[in-house]
Write an enzyme that holds these catalytic residues in place. Structure first.
Site, PDB file in Angstrom:
ATOM      1  N   GLN A  89       0.833  -1.218   0.000  1.00  0.00           N
ATOM      2  CA  GLN A  89       0.000   0.000   0.000  1.00  0.00           C
ATOM      3  C   GLN A  89       0.863   1.261   0.000  1.00  0.00           C
ATOM      4  O   GLN A  89       0.490   2.288   0.588  1.00  0.00           O
ATOM      5  CB  GLN A  89      -0.943   0.003   1.201  1.00  0.00           C
ATOM      6  CG  GLN A  89      -2.130  -0.914   1.021  1.00  0.00           C
ATOM      7  CD  GLN A  89      -2.990  -0.521  -0.197  1.00  0.00           C
ATOM      8  OE1 GLN A  89      -3.146   0.652  -0.505  1.00  0.00           O
ATOM      9  NE2 GLN A  89      -3.538  -1.509  -0.873  1.00  0.00           N
ATOM     10  N   SER A  90       2.004   1.207  -0.678  1.00  0.00           N
ATOM     11  CA  SER A  90       2.926   2.345  -0.680  1.00  0.00           C
ATOM     12  C   SER A  90       2.324   3.582  -1.361  1.00  0.00           C
ATOM     13  O   SER A  90       1.949   3.531  -2.541  1.00  0.00           O
ATOM     14  CB  SER A  90       4.207   1.935  -1.401  1.00  0.00           C
ATOM     15  OG  SER A  90       4.973   3.066  -1.706  1.00  0.00           O
ATOM     16  N   ASN A  91       2.287   4.683  -0.609  1.00  0.00           N
ATOM     17  CA  ASN A  91       1.875   5.961  -1.205  1.00  0.00           C
ATOM     18  C   ASN A  91       2.969   6.484  -2.125  1.00  0.00           C
ATOM     19  O   ASN A  91       2.695   7.150  -3.120  1.00  0.00           O
ATOM     20  CB  ASN A  91       1.622   7.000  -0.104  1.00  0.00           C
ATOM     21  CG  ASN A  91       0.541   6.548   0.838  1.00  0.00           C
ATOM     22  OD1 ASN A  91      -0.587   6.295   0.417  1.00  0.00           O
ATOM     23  ND2 ASN A  91       0.868   6.408   2.117  1.00  0.00           N
TER      24      ASN A  91
END
Ligand SMILES: Cc1ncc(COP(=O)(O)O)c(C=O)c1O
Length: 327
Positions: free
Chosen positions: A75-77
């Site tokens: 879920q890396s921004n």
């Protein structure tokens, strides 16, 4: 002092707003909390990576890169914003994510795909090893990949947060607000490093408190120091010594990286219901939860003025629906 700014490609909407959290501050009976809305930078739902990527992309373009490669959690921004920046610049993008694919593509993972990024899962290997071999393989066939390190947290990326501090100090001066303590979520260290250096260069003497998301205090402090030191050299300000200004609190690591607990759940609900404000489950939810706890325990005094850096991440919320809204 004269700052030697590296080249930058505009990718976001700046200045981001600086606004008071009036209702929540009253509910808490102080301190007065202000928000710096870096969740509103505009690039594919925004966030703190936009400012770093403005400098990093300029370097990639100058080197003739045709593909950005970066790495992160599922879920890396940072990966989502890098994918968006690549699309804006007409470049290809590969993101190397930790572990194996989940059953459903939600949140940032969905956006990575919509933004055209090639998604590679590291499985049992480290993300760094997979990214390095991807870069080597592409170079061997004549392509020009550009590796964006974890979180864009290099001295060059941190320049984005030196600029951000300048921007905030100007807004605070215009609105005649004196801030005692700034609070932010700190993980790969580039945001905090840039803010600390920006404070030294811009004359902000208050506290900058990084809430560690996933590292012990000494480790994160050392990372922040190294990046800030490198950024000072890059900007032609090597006499600015960040050492005494690095303040890291690692008391809120909870169950570990991206593990949502009561602290994050409470903070996200409080911000949403008192201000209509969306925090994120991994970074700002944890850092804002820490701020609420420090206020409750009177470590932060109710007469202080606090600025919370909202660094974005709400695009991940739907991927954490089971943890955030248990049925
Ligand atoms: C929403 C959000 N806030 C804060 C951070 C932490 O920033 P840094 O990695 O520069 O410490 C990140 C990093 O990924 C993030 O995505």
């Amino acid at each position: 002092m004269n700052i030697n700014w590296p080249a930058r490609i505009p990718l976001g909407y700046f200045p981001t707003p600086l606004e008071p959290l009036g209702r929540l501050s009253r509910q808490l009976a102080g301190p007065q909390i202000y928000l710096k809305r870096d969740d509103q930078t505009g690039l594919a739902t925004g966030g703190n990576k936009t400012r770093k990527l403005e400098f990093i992309l300029a370097d990639a373009v100058a080197r003739g890169a045709d593909r950005l490669i970066t790495l992160g959690g599922p879920q890396s921004n940072h990966c989502r914003q890098t994918a968006a920046a690549a699309a804006r610049m007409g470049m290809e993008c590969s993101v190397v994510l930790r572990g194996n694919p989940p059953p459903q593509s939600l949140g940032n993972l969905l956006l990575d795909d919509l933004l055209g990024a090639e998604i590679r899962w590291a499985g049992s290997e480290t993300r760094e090893a997979v990214a390095d071999s991807l870069v080597a393989g592409l170079r061997a066939v004549g392509q020009r990949p550009y590796l964006v390190p974890l979180g864009g947290s290099t001295p060059l990326g941190a320049c984005g947060y030196v600029r951000a501090m300048q921007e905030a100090l100007q807004q605070l001066a215009e609105q005649r607000i004196d801030i005692d303590t700034m609070v932010l979520a700190s993980s790969s260290g580039g945001t905090q490093a840039g803010l600390v250096l920006g404070a030294l260069l811009g004359g902000y003497r208050g506290r900058i408190l990084g809430i560690s998301i996933d590292s012990p205090q000494a480790q994160l402090s050392a990372m922040v120091h190294e990046i800030a030191f490198g950024a000072a050299e890059l900007l032609g300000a090597p006499s600015a010594d960040p050492a005494g200004r690095i303040d890291v609190n690692a008391d809120y690591l909870g169950g570990g990286y991206a593990v949502v607990g009561d602290l994050e759940r409470h903070a996200i609900r409080v911000a949403a219901r008192s201000e209509g404000l969306l925090l994120d489950p991994v970074y700002t939810g944890r850092a804002f939860g820490a701020l609420l706890d420090l206020i409750e325990r009177k470590v932060i005094d109710r007469r202080e003025r606090v600025l919370f850096w909202h660094t974005g991440g709400a695009a991940a919320l739907s991927a954490f629906s089971a943890e955030l809204s248990p049925r």
